[in-house]
Design a protein around this motif. Structure first.
Motif, PDB file in Angstrom:
ATOM      1  N   ARG A 150       0.773  -1.260  -0.003  1.00  0.00           N
ATOM      2  CA  ARG A 150      -0.024   0.086   0.007  1.00  0.00           C
ATOM      3  C   ARG A 150       0.993   1.220   0.036  1.00  0.00           C
ATOM      4  N   VAL A 151       0.772   2.064  -1.111  1.00  0.00           N
ATOM      5  CA  VAL A 151       1.691   3.188  -1.115  1.00  0.00           C
ATOM      6  C   VAL A 151       0.722   4.658  -1.209  1.00  0.00           C
ATOM      7  N   LEU A 152       1.006   5.405  -0.259  1.00  0.00           N
ATOM      8  CA  LEU A 152       0.339   6.689  -0.404  1.00  0.00           C
ATOM      9  C   LEU A 152       1.472   7.725  -0.812  1.00  0.00           C
ATOM     10  N   ALA A 153       1.149   8.752  -1.821  1.00  0.00           N
ATOM     11  CA  ALA A 153       1.942   9.619  -2.462  1.00  0.00           C
ATOM     12  C   ALA A 153       1.443  11.130  -2.239  1.00  0.00           C
ATOM     13  N   PRO A 154       2.092  11.759  -1.276  1.00  0.00           N
ATOM     14  CA  PRO A 154       1.595  12.926  -0.859  1.00  0.00           C
ATOM     15  C   PRO A 154       2.140  14.174  -2.227  1.00  0.00           C
ATOM     16  N   LEU A 155       1.174  14.802  -2.658  1.00  0.00           N
ATOM     17  CA  LEU A 155       1.804  15.857  -3.553  1.00  0.00           C
ATOM     18  C   LEU A 155       2.510  17.050  -2.917  1.00  0.00           C
ATOM     19  N   PRO A 156       3.384  17.475  -3.443  1.00  0.00           N
ATOM     20  CA  PRO A 156       4.349  18.365  -3.166  1.00  0.00           C
ATOM     21  C   PRO A 156       3.668  19.830  -2.803  1.00  0.00           C
ATOM     22  N   PRO A 157       4.291  20.610  -1.936  1.00  0.00           N
ATOM     23  CA  PRO A 157       3.630  22.030  -1.940  1.00  0.00           C
ATOM     24  C   PRO A 157       3.550  22.642  -3.272  1.00  0.00           C
ATOM     25  N   GLN A 158       2.643  23.330  -3.345  1.00  0.00           N
ATOM     26  CA  GLN A 158       2.380  24.112  -4.870  1.00  0.00           C
ATOM     27  C   GLN A 158       3.132  25.322  -5.059  1.00  0.00           C
ATOM     28  N   ARG A 159       4.405  24.985  -4.940  1.00  0.00           N
ATOM     29  CA  ARG A 159       5.352  26.068  -5.114  1.00  0.00           C
ATOM     30  C   ARG A 159       6.096  26.193  -6.287  1.00  0.00           C
ATOM     31  N   VAL A 160       6.322  27.283  -7.105  1.00  0.00           N
ATOM     32  CA  VAL A 160       7.020  27.247  -8.375  1.00  0.00           C
ATOM     33  C   VAL A 160       7.858  28.130  -8.203  1.00  0.00           C
ATOM     34  N   PRO A 161       9.311  27.868  -8.248  1.00  0.00           N
ATOM     35  CA  PRO A 161      10.532  28.891  -8.023  1.00  0.00           C
ATOM     36  C   PRO A 161      10.809  29.525  -9.431  1.00  0.00           C
ATOM     37  N   GLY A 162      11.461  30.439  -9.259  1.00  0.00           N
ATOM     38  CA  GLY A 162      11.888  31.282 -10.571  1.00  0.00           C
ATOM     39  C   GLY A 162      12.499  30.500 -11.444  1.00  0.00           C
ATOM     40  N   MET A 163      13.017  29.522 -11.167  1.00  0.00           N
ATOM     41  CA  MET A 163      13.888  28.658 -12.182  1.00  0.00           C
ATOM     42  C   MET A 163      12.818  27.716 -13.177  1.00  0.00           C
ATOM     43  N   SER A 164      11.577  27.638 -12.632  1.00  0.00           N
ATOM     44  CA  SER A 164      10.697  26.789 -13.092  1.00  0.00           C
ATOM     45  C   SER A 164       9.517  27.362 -13.835  1.00  0.00           C
ATOM     46  N   ALA A 182      -2.259   5.301 -11.565  1.00  0.00           N
ATOM     47  CA  ALA A 182      -2.300   3.997 -12.573  1.00  0.00           C
ATOM     48  C   ALA A 182      -1.742   2.742 -12.005  1.00  0.00           C
ATOM     49  N   ARG A 183      -0.612   2.971 -10.953  1.00  0.00           N
ATOM     50  CA  ARG A 183       0.271   2.035 -10.518  1.00  0.00           C
ATOM     51  C   ARG A 183      -0.222   1.750  -9.027  1.00  0.00           C
ATOM     52  N   GLY A 184      -1.410   2.084  -8.768  1.00  0.00           N
ATOM     53  CA  GLY A 184      -1.762   1.587  -7.476  1.00  0.00           C
ATOM     54  C   GLY A 184      -1.510   2.680  -6.383  1.00  0.00           C
ATOM     55  N   ALA A 185      -0.928   3.620  -6.510  1.00  0.00           N
ATOM     56  CA  ALA A 185      -0.461   4.670  -5.440  1.00  0.00           C
ATOM     57  C   ALA A 185      -1.603   5.572  -4.997  1.00  0.00           C
ATOM     58  N   GLU A 186      -1.963   5.734  -3.894  1.00  0.00           N
ATOM     59  CA  GLU A 186      -2.845   7.012  -3.395  1.00  0.00           C
ATOM     60  C   GLU A 186      -2.441   8.177  -3.417  1.00  0.00           C
ATOM     61  N   SER A 187      -2.831   9.003  -4.374  1.00  0.00           N
ATOM     62  CA  SER A 187      -2.373  10.501  -4.179  1.00  0.00           C
ATOM     63  C   SER A 187      -2.910  11.054  -3.012  1.00  0.00           C
TER      64      SER A 187
END
Length: 231
Positions: A150-164, A182-187
């Motif tokens: 069982r895999v849970l995948a937390p989304l990262p902070p919604q922060r976009v630095p100037g390089m991105s 699609a690979r079974g991870a829970e976001s």
């Protein structure tokens, strides 16, 4: 910096593996006296391209320090291999969308307005490029799925630095989340709770001394969501 929790007297509730975005999750779990093992084991860009080798039951990280930490975490849990894990895995590998969205990587696709067109961001070519960029992380989640974890995948902070590039960040993140699902991870998706009208992280959930990380308040929301899901 690694955040660990002893499981000598209280069984760990989950194994935490990830990049630096896992740090605030570990700190919040510690603050809540929630027993776990693990923590950050490298930087986000290290977990996009191929970063491990595997056999039927376990894996070996190619970076020696990452492998050392991984081995220590399994020893803490008294399991010999990842296949023996009997608690959920909380993992942030492959979700550093700000790295994928580095501006110079997408200069070839900009129009005369210096913008990456929305039509390109919706294209199959863009999706293929994102999958190729994150092929190492996707292979990791293929492996955990094959092991039945069982895999849970937390989304990262919604922060976009100037390089991105913000447009690339959001489009790439959506593709990555879809691939993990699609690979079974829970976001673990907290965007509706931590962002403003622009889709970016509100200051109350940002680490004030850098441009990409979430703070302890953000980590607490992630931990609260993990608890709501039965961890």
């Amino acid at each position: 910096m690694t955040t660990q929790c002893s499981t000598t007297t209280t069984p760990a509730r989950f194994l935490l593996l990830g990049d630096s975005h896992a740090g605030c999750i570990g700190r919040a779990a510690q603050a809540a006296d929630l027993p776990f093992a693990g923590g950050p084991v490298g930087s986000g860009r290290e977990f996009l391209g191929p970063f491990f080798d595997t056999d039927a039951t376990d894996l070996t990280f190619r970076q020696a320090e990452t492998q050392r930490l991984y081995g220590e975490f399994l020893d803490t849990l008294d399991v010999p291999t990842l296949a023996g894990l009997r608690i959920p895995l909380v993992c942030t590998f492959g979700l550093s969308a700000h790295t994928v969205a580095t501006r110079q990587n997408w200069d070839l696709y900009r129009d005369r307005h210096d913008t990456v067109p929305a039509s390109f961001l919706r294209s199959g070519l863009f999706a293929d490029l994102i999958r190729a960029t994150a092929r190492g992380a996707l292979a990791f989640y293929d492996h955990t799925a094959a092991l039945g974890l069982r895999v849970l995948a937390p989304l990262p902070p919604q922060r976009v630095p100037g390089m991105s590039d913000p447009d690339v960040f959001f489009a790439a993140q959506d593709i990555l989340v879809g691939e993990l699902t699609a690979r079974g991870a829970e976001s673990v998706d907290l965007r509706s709770r931590v962002t403003d009208g622009t889709g970016l992280q509100r200051p109350a959930f940002c680490q004030p001394d850098d441009t990409i990380h979430g703070n302890l308040a953000f980590g607490r929301l992630v931990v609260s969501e993990l608890l709501d899901r039965g961890l």
